[in-house]
Design a protein around this motif. Structure first.
Motif, PDB file in Angstrom:
ATOM      1  N   LYS A 158      -7.897   6.579  -0.193  1.00 50.27           N
ATOM      2  CA  LYS A 158      -7.442   7.902   0.221  1.00 50.27           C
ATOM      3  C   LYS A 158      -7.908   8.178   1.656  1.00 50.27           C
ATOM      4  O   LYS A 158      -9.043   7.925   2.005  1.00 50.27           O
ATOM      5  N   GLY A 159      -6.981   8.657   2.450  1.00 52.12           N
ATOM      6  CA  GLY A 159      -7.314   8.965   3.835  1.00 52.12           C
ATOM      7  C   GLY A 159      -7.277   7.764   4.756  1.00 52.12           C
ATOM      8  O   GLY A 159      -7.522   7.885   5.956  1.00 52.12           O
ATOM      9  N   LYS A 160      -6.964   6.583   4.207  1.00 51.15           N
ATOM     10  CA  LYS A 160      -6.881   5.367   5.014  1.00 51.15           C
ATOM     11  C   LYS A 160      -5.575   4.647   4.690  1.00 51.15           C
ATOM     12  O   LYS A 160      -5.553   3.670   3.946  1.00 51.15           O
ATOM     13  N   GLN A 161      -4.503   5.143   5.271  1.00 55.07           N
ATOM     14  CA  GLN A 161      -3.185   4.604   4.954  1.00 55.07           C
ATOM     15  C   GLN A 161      -2.606   3.729   6.058  1.00 55.07           C
ATOM     16  O   GLN A 161      -1.546   3.141   5.888  1.00 55.07           O
ATOM     17  N   THR A 162      -3.290   3.634   7.192  1.00 53.23           N
ATOM     18  CA  THR A 162      -2.746   2.874   8.316  1.00 53.23           C
ATOM     19  C   THR A 162      -2.989   1.374   8.152  1.00 53.23           C
ATOM     20  O   THR A 162      -3.907   0.941   7.450  1.00 53.23           O
ATOM     21  N   ARG A 163      -2.168   0.600   8.827  1.00 48.72           N
ATOM     22  CA  ARG A 163      -2.344  -0.858   8.809  1.00 48.72           C
ATOM     23  C   ARG A 163      -3.692  -1.239   9.399  1.00 48.72           C
ATOM     24  O   ARG A 163      -4.355  -2.137   8.886  1.00 48.72           O
ATOM     25  N   GLU A 164      -4.080  -0.594  10.477  1.00 53.27           N
ATOM     26  CA  GLU A 164      -5.351  -0.916  11.130  1.00 53.27           C
ATOM     27  C   GLU A 164      -6.505  -0.790  10.153  1.00 53.27           C
ATOM     28  O   GLU A 164      -7.415  -1.617  10.133  1.00 53.27           O
ATOM     29  N   ALA A 165      -6.482   0.247   9.316  1.00 51.54           N
ATOM     30  CA  ALA A 165      -7.566   0.494   8.360  1.00 51.54           C
ATOM     31  C   ALA A 165      -7.496  -0.428   7.152  1.00 51.54           C
ATOM     32  O   ALA A 165      -8.467  -0.548   6.410  1.00 51.54           O
ATOM     33  N   ASN A 166      -6.369  -1.120   6.990  1.00 47.94           N
ATOM     34  CA  ASN A 166      -6.167  -1.942   5.784  1.00 47.94           C
ATOM     35  C   ASN A 166      -5.736  -3.379   6.083  1.00 47.94           C
ATOM     36  O   ASN A 166      -5.231  -4.066   5.203  1.00 47.94           O
ATOM     37  N   LYS A 167      -5.958  -3.833   7.296  1.00 42.56           N
ATOM     38  CA  LYS A 167      -5.404  -5.127   7.682  1.00 42.56           C
ATOM     39  C   LYS A 167      -5.922  -6.301   6.852  1.00 42.56           C
ATOM     40  O   LYS A 167      -5.243  -7.332   6.738  1.00 42.56           O
ATOM     41  N   CYS A 168      -7.104  -6.161   6.234  1.00 44.42           N
ATOM     42  CA  CYS A 168      -7.616  -7.225   5.364  1.00 44.42           C
ATOM     43  C   CYS A 168      -7.491  -6.857   3.887  1.00 44.42           C
ATOM     44  O   CYS A 168      -8.038  -7.535   3.014  1.00 44.42           O
ATOM     45  N   ASP A 169      -6.761  -5.776   3.613  1.00 43.60           N
ATOM     46  CA  ASP A 169      -6.415  -5.377   2.255  1.00 43.60           C
ATOM     47  C   ASP A 169      -5.486  -6.451   1.662  1.00 43.60           C
ATOM     48  O   ASP A 169      -4.694  -7.071   2.374  1.00 43.60           O
ATOM     49  N   ALA A 170      -5.577  -6.670   0.356  1.00 43.27           N
ATOM     50  CA  ALA A 170      -4.798  -7.728  -0.294  1.00 43.27           C
ATOM     51  C   ALA A 170      -3.306  -7.611  -0.029  1.00 43.27           C
ATOM     52  O   ALA A 170      -2.616  -8.619   0.178  1.00 43.27           O
ATOM     53  N   SER A 171      -2.782  -6.383  -0.019  1.00 42.49           N
ATOM     54  CA  SER A 171      -1.341  -6.204   0.172  1.00 42.49           C
ATOM     55  C   SER A 171      -0.902  -6.632   1.574  1.00 42.49           C
ATOM     56  O   SER A 171       0.133  -7.292   1.735  1.00 42.49           O
ATOM     57  N   TYR A 172      -1.680  -6.278   2.585  1.00 44.54           N
ATOM     58  CA  TYR A 172      -1.336  -6.667   3.953  1.00 44.54           C
ATOM     59  C   TYR A 172      -1.538  -8.160   4.176  1.00 44.54           C
ATOM     60  O   TYR A 172      -0.718  -8.818   4.832  1.00 44.54           O
ATOM     61  N   VAL A 173      -2.608  -8.695   3.635  1.00 47.18           N
ATOM     62  CA  VAL A 173      -2.861 -10.130   3.795  1.00 47.18           C
ATOM     63  C   VAL A 173      -1.750 -10.946   3.135  1.00 47.18           C
ATOM     64  O   VAL A 173      -1.224 -11.889   3.720  1.00 47.18           O
ATOM     65  N   ALA A 174      -1.370 -10.572   1.923  1.00 54.62           N
ATOM     66  CA  ALA A 174      -0.314 -11.292   1.207  1.00 54.62           C
ATOM     67  C   ALA A 174       1.018 -11.171   1.935  1.00 54.62           C
ATOM     68  O   ALA A 174       1.755 -12.162   2.086  1.00 54.62           O
ATOM     69  N   GLY A 175       1.338  -9.968   2.402  1.00 53.38           N
ATOM     70  CA  GLY A 175       2.598  -9.769   3.117  1.00 53.38           C
ATOM     71  C   GLY A 175       2.663 -10.535   4.421  1.00 53.38           C
ATOM     72  O   GLY A 175       3.660 -11.209   4.721  1.00 53.38           O
ATOM     73  N   ASP A 176       1.588 -10.454   5.210  1.00 51.83           N
ATOM     74  CA  ASP A 176       1.560 -11.169   6.489  1.00 51.83           C
ATOM     75  C   ASP A 176       1.608 -12.686   6.266  1.00 51.83           C
ATOM     76  O   ASP A 176       2.301 -13.408   6.989  1.00 51.83           O
ATOM     77  N   LEU A 177       0.878 -13.160   5.271  1.00 49.32           N
ATOM     78  CA  LEU A 177       0.893 -14.593   4.960  1.00 49.32           C
ATOM     79  C   LEU A 177       2.295 -15.029   4.559  1.00 49.32           C
ATOM     80  O   LEU A 177       2.760 -16.103   4.965  1.00 49.32           O
ATOM     81  N   ALA A 178       2.988 -14.204   3.782  1.00 48.57           N
ATOM     82  CA  ALA A 178       4.354 -14.532   3.364  1.00 48.57           C
ATOM     83  C   ALA A 178       5.276 -14.679   4.572  1.00 48.57           C
ATOM     84  O   ALA A 178       6.056 -15.638   4.653  1.00 48.57           O
ATOM     85  N   GLU A 179       5.172 -13.750   5.515  1.00 48.01           N
ATOM     86  CA  GLU A 179       6.029 -13.813   6.707  1.00 48.01           C
ATOM     87  C   GLU A 179       5.727 -15.049   7.545  1.00 48.01           C
ATOM     88  O   GLU A 179       6.642 -15.718   8.040  1.00 48.01           O
TER      89      GLU A 179
END
Length: 207
Positions: free
Chosen positions: A151-172
């Protein structure tokens, strides 16, 4: 004249808010079809597992609040995530929708409610290739599995090592590599540990 332009603008905004099926967009349809290719790619599992083993994927700050009990049955959080991908696959064609967020300047690419088996892609941000949209689908699929951002941390910068961003970036990156692309511009923050893996496996040159 200004009133007429305002009326036209409001009409386009309001009619654009209509939700439609994602398969009506050719590029989105291609991205949907690429999901399983990535999920089945050995490097997708290998790299995510290695990042988990070294503690580089961020599961902190309530990201697993909706799945705590499920996680106890797995050797790691990423083991659980990979199991979800394997058992459920990507979004099916009937689960991907298009809608236009009211604010045309919003950077939001998609919206997925936790634990809901469908996602909505923002029409304002569909001027991308299928690899970038694949990134979004693989990312949003994690939220459909019940993982959330703090909560309160919805930006990519704040979540760049979050599982969803890591999986998505790895997929691309992986699909670009498999398609023979040697260099790619990624104008967004990427998890430093993932960048190291991209270099380690010589997948692609990030610019």
């Amino acid at each position: 004249m200004k009133v007429h332009l305002l009326i036209i603008f409001l009409y386009l905004i309001l009619t654009g808010c209509t939700v439609t099926n994602g398969t009506q967009n050719e590029t989105v349809n291609k991205a949907i079809n690429l999901q399983q290719t990535i999920i089945n790619d050995p490097l997708f599992e290998k790299i995510l597992t290695e990042l988990e083993t070294s503690g580089q994927i961020d599961w902190s700050e309530g990201r697993t609040d909706y799945i705590r009990e499920k996680l106890t049955s797995y050797k790691s959080n990423t083991d659980w995530l990979l199991s979800e991908y394997k058992n459920k696959g990507g979004f099916n064609k009937d689960s991907v929708f298009l809608w236009r967020k009211f604010n045309p300047l919003s950077s939001t690419t998609a919206v997925t409610s936790q634990c809901i088996e469908k996602t909505k892609l923002n029409k304002w941000n569909l001027n991308r290739n299928e690899y970038s949209i694949l990134n979004t689908l693989i990312h949003e699929r994690v939220h459909s599995f019940c993982q959330v951002h703090p909560k309160g941390k919805q930006t990519r910068e704040a979540n760049k090592c979050d599982a969803s961003y890591v999986a998505g970036d790895l997929a691309e990156i992986l699909i670009s590599h498999r398609m023979g692309i040697k260099e790619k511009v990624m104008d967004k923050p990427i998890c430093p540990a993932l960048l190291q893996k991209i270099e380690e496996y010589k997948l692609i040159v990030i610019k």
